[in-house]
Design a protein around this motif. Structure first.
Motif, PDB file in Angstrom:
ATOM      1  N   THR A  22       1.144  -1.075   0.167  1.00 45.72           N
ATOM      2  CA  THR A  22      -0.341   0.202   0.315  1.00 45.72           C
ATOM      3  C   THR A  22       0.884   1.202  -0.014  1.00 45.72           C
ATOM      4  OG1 THR A  22      -1.234  -1.228   0.705  1.00 45.72           O
ATOM      5  CG2 THR A  22      -1.691   0.482   1.596  1.00 45.72           C
ATOM      6  N   THR A  23       0.297   2.552  -1.476  1.00 47.60           N
ATOM      7  CA  THR A  23       2.098   2.888  -1.351  1.00 47.60           C
ATOM      8  C   THR A  23       1.029   4.554  -1.145  1.00 47.60           C
ATOM      9  OG1 THR A  23       0.980   3.588  -3.956  1.00 47.60           O
ATOM     10  CG2 THR A  23       3.062   1.683  -2.811  1.00 47.60           C
ATOM     11  N   ASP A  24       1.608   5.842  -0.812  1.00 50.08           N
ATOM     12  CA  ASP A  24       1.070   7.216  -0.635  1.00 50.08           C
ATOM     13  C   ASP A  24       0.864   7.285  -1.674  1.00 50.08           C
ATOM     14  OD1 ASP A  24       1.124   8.025   2.304  1.00 50.08           O
ATOM     15  OD2 ASP A  24       2.932   8.272   1.913  1.00 50.08           O
ATOM     16  N   HIS A  25       0.383   8.674  -2.454  1.00 49.12           N
ATOM     17  CA  HIS A  25       0.579   9.060  -3.824  1.00 49.12           C
ATOM     18  C   HIS A  25       1.884   9.941  -4.294  1.00 49.12           C
ATOM     19  CE1 HIS A  25      -3.787   7.291  -3.752  1.00 49.12           C
ATOM     20  NE2 HIS A  25      -3.471   7.442  -3.148  1.00 49.12           N
ATOM     21  N   LEU A  51      -5.646  11.090   2.133  1.00 51.33           N
ATOM     22  CA  LEU A  51      -5.650  11.006   3.841  1.00 51.33           C
ATOM     23  C   LEU A  51      -6.287  10.451   4.648  1.00 51.33           C
ATOM     24  CD1 LEU A  51      -6.934  15.191   2.837  1.00 51.33           C
ATOM     25  CD2 LEU A  51      -4.494  14.425   3.578  1.00 51.33           C
ATOM     26  N   ARG A  52      -5.572   9.165   4.288  1.00 55.01           N
ATOM     27  CA  ARG A  52      -6.468   8.308   5.342  1.00 55.01           C
ATOM     28  C   ARG A  52      -5.208   7.662   5.246  1.00 55.01           C
ATOM     29  NH1 ARG A  52     -12.162   7.433   5.170  1.00 55.01           N
ATOM     30  NH2 ARG A  52     -12.878   9.146   3.831  1.00 55.01           N
ATOM     31  N   GLN A  53      -4.725   8.389   6.811  1.00 53.92           N
ATOM     32  CA  GLN A  53      -3.503   7.403   7.638  1.00 53.92           C
ATOM     33  C   GLN A  53      -3.729   5.968   7.875  1.00 53.92           C
ATOM     34  OE1 GLN A  53      -4.523   9.639   8.166  1.00 53.92           O
ATOM     35  NE2 GLN A  53      -2.977  11.684   8.157  1.00 53.92           N
ATOM     36  N   THR A  54      -5.198   5.849   8.763  1.00 58.34           N
ATOM     37  CA  THR A  54      -5.202   4.176   8.577  1.00 58.34           C
ATOM     38  C   THR A  54      -5.117   3.362   7.868  1.00 58.34           C
ATOM     39  OG1 THR A  54      -7.967   4.185   8.259  1.00 58.34           O
ATOM     40  CG2 THR A  54      -7.347   5.043  10.411  1.00 58.34           C
ATOM     41  N   ASP A  55      -5.354   3.577   6.075  1.00 56.40           N
ATOM     42  CA  ASP A  55      -4.692   2.648   5.267  1.00 56.40           C
ATOM     43  C   ASP A  55      -3.061   1.968   5.082  1.00 56.40           C
ATOM     44  OD1 ASP A  55      -7.237   2.929   3.973  1.00 56.40           O
ATOM     45  OD2 ASP A  55      -6.165   4.110   2.147  1.00 56.40           O
ATOM     46  N   LYS A  56      -2.346   2.638   6.257  1.00 54.78           N
ATOM     47  CA  LYS A  56      -0.944   2.336   6.253  1.00 54.78           C
ATOM     48  C   LYS A  56      -0.493   2.657   7.628  1.00 54.78           C
ATOM     49  CE  LYS A  56       0.959   5.674   3.849  1.00 54.78           C
ATOM     50  NZ  LYS A  56      -0.305   7.009   4.005  1.00 54.78           N
ATOM     51  N   PHE A  57      -1.680   1.808   8.325  1.00 56.33           N
ATOM     52  CA  PHE A  57      -1.533   2.544   9.837  1.00 56.33           C
ATOM     53  C   PHE A  57       0.010   1.280  10.581  1.00 56.33           C
ATOM     54  CE2 PHE A  57      -3.873  -1.364   9.615  1.00 56.33           C
ATOM     55  CZ  PHE A  57      -3.022  -2.010  11.124  1.00 56.33           C
ATOM     56  N   ALA A  58      -0.202   0.145   9.980  1.00 55.60           N
ATOM     57  CA  ALA A  58       1.334  -0.689  10.554  1.00 55.60           C
ATOM     58  C   ALA A  58       2.941   0.596  10.347  1.00 55.60           C
ATOM     59  CB  ALA A  58       0.751  -1.853   9.855  1.00 55.60           C
ATOM     60  N   VAL A  59       2.398   0.585   9.156  1.00 51.71           N
ATOM     61  CA  VAL A  59       3.615   1.657   9.127  1.00 51.71           C
ATOM     62  C   VAL A  59       3.784   3.031   9.495  1.00 51.71           C
ATOM     63  CG1 VAL A  59       4.899   2.635   6.335  1.00 51.71           C
ATOM     64  CG2 VAL A  59       4.194   0.159   6.523  1.00 51.71           C
ATOM     65  N   GLU A  60       2.863   3.599   9.300  1.00 52.08           N
ATOM     66  CA  GLU A  60       3.154   4.784   9.949  1.00 52.08           C
ATOM     67  C   GLU A  60       2.976   4.754  11.457  1.00 52.08           C
ATOM     68  OE1 GLU A  60       2.303   7.843   8.622  1.00 52.08           O
ATOM     69  OE2 GLU A  60       2.513   6.752   6.511  1.00 52.08           O
ATOM     70  N   ARG A  61       2.970   3.859  12.159  1.00 56.14           N
ATOM     71  CA  ARG A  61       2.880   3.304  13.797  1.00 56.14           C
ATOM     72  C   ARG A  61       4.226   3.663  14.171  1.00 56.14           C
ATOM     73  NH1 ARG A  61       3.093   5.389  18.342  1.00 56.14           N
ATOM     74  NH2 ARG A  61       3.277   3.169  19.845  1.00 56.14           N
ATOM     75  N   GLN A  62       5.150   2.702  13.026  1.00 56.60           N
ATOM     76  CA  GLN A  62       6.166   2.288  12.914  1.00 56.60           C
ATOM     77  C   GLN A  62       7.313   3.162  12.438  1.00 56.60           C
ATOM     78  OE1 GLN A  62       7.794  -0.277  14.194  1.00 56.60           O
ATOM     79  NE2 GLN A  62       5.398  -0.631  14.537  1.00 56.60           N
ATOM     80  N   PHE A  63       6.614   4.390  12.032  1.00 55.87           N
ATOM     81  CA  PHE A  63       7.863   5.433  11.355  1.00 55.87           C
ATOM     82  C   PHE A  63       8.046   6.518  12.874  1.00 55.87           C
ATOM     83  CE2 PHE A  63       7.133   5.261   7.215  1.00 55.87           C
ATOM     84  CZ  PHE A  63       7.797   4.670   6.769  1.00 55.87           C
ATOM     85  N   LEU A  64       6.723   6.140  13.653  1.00 60.80           N
ATOM     86  CA  LEU A  64       6.136   6.618  14.746  1.00 60.80           C
ATOM     87  C   LEU A  64       7.554   6.917  16.076  1.00 60.80           C
ATOM     88  CD1 LEU A  64       5.158   9.542  16.227  1.00 60.80           C
ATOM     89  CD2 LEU A  64       3.093   8.505  17.324  1.00 60.80           C
TER      90      LEU A  64
END
Length: 111
Positions: A22-25, A51-64
């Motif tokens: 799943t990628t950003d645009h 604008l749906r961070q929930t589509d990539k929640f696992a990756v976004e959480r790891q970055f944080l």
């Protein structure tokens, strides 16, 4: 690399070819070489909804997690609040790419 950090042989290969990415645009995710590599290993490319961070929640959480538990403790960190950056963060940043990769890999294995 994993075996080197753990000090013993690993039971299996820790890496696998994903079924879907799943990628950003952004432009880097539409790069022809990247798309070709993903196609070559047989994985589907699924663009995230805008604008749906929930589509990539696992990756976004790891970055944080990496930012708050590792990067913000390194000299030269420029993220977060400007007041936390110090007087000259660019001067403090003195890691080479290889050193940064080693620090991140060590942190992932140990922490």
């Amino acid at each position: 690399m994993i075996a080197e950090f753990t000090g013993h042989r690993v039971a299996a290969l820790p890496f696998f070819a994903p079924e879907t990415v799943t990628t950003d645009h952004g432009g880097p995710y539409k790069n022809h070489d990247l798309v070709e590599a993903e196609t070559e290993i047989g994985c589907r490319i699924l663009p995230a909804r805008v604008l749906r961070q929930t589509d990539k929640f696992a990756v976004e959480r790891q970055f944080l997690t990496i930012q708050t538990m590792l990067f913000e403790h390194l000299l030269g960190f420029t993220g977060g609040d400007v007041a936390d950056r110090g007087a000259d963060p660019e001067r403090d940043a003195s890691l080479t790419l290889a050193q940064a990769e080693h620090i991140i890999a060590t942190w992932i294995v140990q922490i």
